[in-house]
Design an enzyme around this catalytic site. Structure first.
Site, PDB file in Angstrom:
ATOM      1  N   GLU A 110     -28.627  -6.779  -0.300  1.00  0.00           N
ATOM      2  CA  GLU A 110     -28.849  -7.388  -1.379  1.00  0.00           C
ATOM      3  C   GLU A 110     -30.159  -9.009  -1.286  1.00  0.00           C
ATOM      4  O   GLU A 110     -29.542  -9.716  -0.081  1.00  0.00           O
ATOM      5  CB  GLU A 110     -28.081  -7.958  -2.274  1.00  0.00           C
ATOM      6  CG  GLU A 110     -27.139  -8.677  -1.668  1.00  0.00           C
ATOM      7  CD  GLU A 110     -26.246  -9.381  -2.239  1.00  0.00           C
ATOM      8  OE1 GLU A 110     -25.868 -10.106  -3.475  1.00  0.00           O
ATOM      9  OE2 GLU A 110     -24.665  -9.415  -2.059  1.00  0.00           O
ATOM     10  N   HIS A 157     -20.133 -16.517   5.738  1.00  0.00           N
ATOM     11  CA  HIS A 157     -20.917 -15.536   4.179  1.00  0.00           C
ATOM     12  C   HIS A 157     -22.398 -16.888   4.326  1.00  0.00           C
ATOM     13  O   HIS A 157     -22.961 -17.873   5.377  1.00  0.00           O
ATOM     14  CB  HIS A 157     -20.527 -16.519   3.323  1.00  0.00           C
ATOM     15  CG  HIS A 157     -19.549 -15.200   2.800  1.00  0.00           C
ATOM     16  ND1 HIS A 157     -18.269 -14.649   3.504  1.00  0.00           N
ATOM     17  CD2 HIS A 157     -19.929 -13.811   1.722  1.00  0.00           C
ATOM     18  CE1 HIS A 157     -17.790 -13.222   2.763  1.00  0.00           C
ATOM     19  NE2 HIS A 157     -18.666 -12.359   1.418  1.00  0.00           N
TER      20      HIS A 157
END
EC number: 3.1.-.-
Length: 86
Positions: free
Chosen positions: A46, A83
């Site tokens: 993404e 992350h």
């Protein structure tokens, strides 16, 4: 395709070499997939937004993401642990 790591992402990669061989295999699999097609394939690629615009992310697992960018057909890995905190 040339593959390069930032200093931080290289430390992440070495951490996996020493601490989690299973996830290291997953990271290597993702890198191979990115070399074949940077924007499609495994790991749910993404595009990132806001201050990380221009970068892409793929899931290593629920905790870790592989963050990278493609420049002149070269792969630059930004991070591969946690992350997007960095």
């Amino acid at each position: 395709m040339k593959i390069a790591f930032t200093e931080l992402s290289w430390h992440d990669y070495l951490w996996f070499q020493q601490n989690d061989k299973k996830l290291l295999k997953r990271i290597n699999l993702l890198i191979k997939a990115i070399a074949r097609d940077p924007f499609d394939g495994i790991g749910k690629p993404e595009p990132l937004k806001a201050n990380l615009s221009g970068y892409w992310s793929r899931r290593i697992n629920s905790e870790h993401r592989l963050v990278y960018t493609i420049a002149d057909r070269d792969l630059l890995i930004i991070s591969c642990r946690f992350h997007y905190q960095r």
